[in-house]
Structures are given as C-alpha cells and as structure tokens.
Scaffold this motif. Sequence first.
Motif, mmCIF file in Angstrom:
data_model
loop_
_atom_site.group_PDB
_atom_site.id
_atom_site.type_symbol
_atom_site.label_atom_id
_atom_site.label_comp_id
_atom_site.label_asym_id
_atom_site.label_seq_id
_atom_site.Cartn_x
_atom_site.Cartn_y
_atom_site.Cartn_z
ATOM 1 N N THR A 54 19.610 40.191 -13.150
ATOM 2 C CA THR A 54 19.009 41.205 -13.931
ATOM 3 C C THR A 54 19.764 40.586 -15.348
ATOM 4 O O THR A 54 18.990 41.730 -16.232
ATOM 5 C CB THR A 54 19.492 42.475 -13.652
ATOM 6 O OG1 THR A 54 20.456 42.872 -13.526
ATOM 7 C CG2 THR A 54 18.312 42.739 -12.286
ATOM 8 N N THR A 55 20.234 39.887 -16.339
ATOM 9 C CA THR A 55 20.415 39.198 -17.194
ATOM 10 C C THR A 55 21.891 40.355 -18.290
ATOM 11 O O THR A 55 21.068 40.398 -18.969
ATOM 12 C CB THR A 55 19.349 39.285 -18.424
ATOM 13 O OG1 THR A 55 18.250 40.317 -18.417
ATOM 14 C CG2 THR A 55 18.325 38.381 -17.008
ATOM 15 N N ARG A 79 13.290 39.806 -17.417
ATOM 16 C CA ARG A 79 13.235 40.852 -17.872
ATOM 17 C C ARG A 79 11.913 42.050 -17.499
ATOM 18 O O ARG A 79 11.659 42.756 -16.639
ATOM 19 C CB ARG A 79 13.746 41.257 -19.166
ATOM 20 C CG ARG A 79 16.099 41.373 -18.572
ATOM 21 C CD ARG A 79 16.154 42.221 -20.371
ATOM 22 N NE ARG A 79 15.620 41.153 -21.806
ATOM 23 C CZ ARG A 79 16.525 40.664 -22.275
ATOM 24 N NH1 ARG A 79 17.470 39.837 -21.043
ATOM 25 N NH2 ARG A 79 16.050 39.701 -23.262
#
Length: 260
Positions: A54-55, A79
């Motif tokens: 999810t960065t 995202r």
Amino acid sequence: MAIISTAGLARTFRTKRGPVEAVRGIDLTVREGEILGFLGPNGAGKTTTLRMLTTLLAPTGGAATVAGHDLAADPAGVRRACGYVAQSGGVDPQITVREELVTQGRLYRLTKGRAAERAEELARDLDLTELLDRKCAALSGGQRRRLDIAMALTHGPEVLFLDEPTTGLDPGSRADLWDLVRRLRDEHGTTVFLTTHYLDEADALADRLVVVDRGVVVAEGTPSALKLEYGGSIDASLQDTFLAITGRSASPADAAPLAV
C-alpha cells in the motif's frame, strides 16, 4: 487475471543490534475478484507486506505491481487503486459517522455535494445509515470496523487490504464482517487481501490462502487443498510443527525441539 503480483518482495529494518529481515522474499499472485487469506503467526511479516503493497513502507528488495501500477515507479497509481484498513483503525472519536465519511470524501477531492452523497451510499452498503449522526466514540467494535471499511471504500478501490480486521470483535460482529467482505467481492467485484491469524476465519472466508512464516511463503492453495495436503482441518494441520533431533549419545531428555 492477476491484480497483485510480487517477486522477491523484501524488507530489512536497520536496528542498533543489526539488520532484521522482516520479509525475506515474498512471491505471490492475487487474482482479480478473489478473497486472499494471508496467514501467519505474530511477527511473520504479514503487516510489513501489507504496508509495502500500500506504499506506506518502501521495500528494500524485489518488485510488485498492484492493479497494473508498479510499486516503485507509480506509487500514486497504487494508492488510487487500493483501500487500506489498518489493525488499529483511524476514526476520530469526537465527530459523527457522517462527518467522518464526508471528510474522507473531501480528502479524495470529491465536491462537498458528492462527498455527502457518497457518505449516504456507503452507509447504506455497510449498514451504517442509522448511525450517521452518532459520535464515533459511541460505536461498538463491530460498527467502528464497518466505518473503517467504509472510509477505505470512499474512492471505489479495486483492491481492499484488511489487516486483521476482526481482532477483538465478538463472534456476532465477526460473522457480520465476514458477510460484508463476501458482499464486497460478490456484488462489487472488489479484490480483498485479508491478513489474519484466525485459522477458522481463513477457512470460512478466503478463496485461497497464502501462509507465511519468518518472512517467507511456506504454503499456499485453496482451503480445501491445504486440508487435503496436510490432513484433518486447517486448525489442526497448520499450527507450528516441532521436530525433535536426537544424537546417538544423547538421552531423550537431552533432545531439543526445533521449530520448522
């Protein structure tokens, strides 16, 4: 069709005592529209893997794509394509459910009117309509979890990441959340990446399971296939296994169990 793909995904943390390999090379593929159960004991690397996908945490090795977006080259695209519900949630207890949902919509750059409409839509889908004007502090654990998920769905993500979403919930609330996750897949086509250490939850909910331990994948397959391979039920077969290794000169009392 694969919506998530990783190759050698890894994360090493630098500490005063030296490097800690939290994730040591994860290879996995998640198909579009499936519920993937990501299992493992505490400290296995489940949350670290989710945070990378999810960065929220940069990998130190390997590569991954989410909904066609490269994790390193296009983090903004990742995202936009995913929603994430962390273990602890993220609601403001001092505002109402409606205010929380509208604020989330505005953060995703919806107009004020569209944010209000989206809040109503999400409330209907997640059985929160009667709670819209209640303070978040007054919600039960199950209600708060549904609100967490509603917030993650504000922008209509293709992939929903849920990190141990039923921890601490009573059996009734757990069952309600299971039904919600199934509806997201069946009615909206949402891909759900679910971490859990509840084996009964994984057995009942997931289309496919990936089991990790010490930062690597140790087993994967459908719940029925894993039951067949390991014998009995998932609950009985995927617990920690212990192997006692004894030298010829050692007595049984001297044998030390080795977890494998």
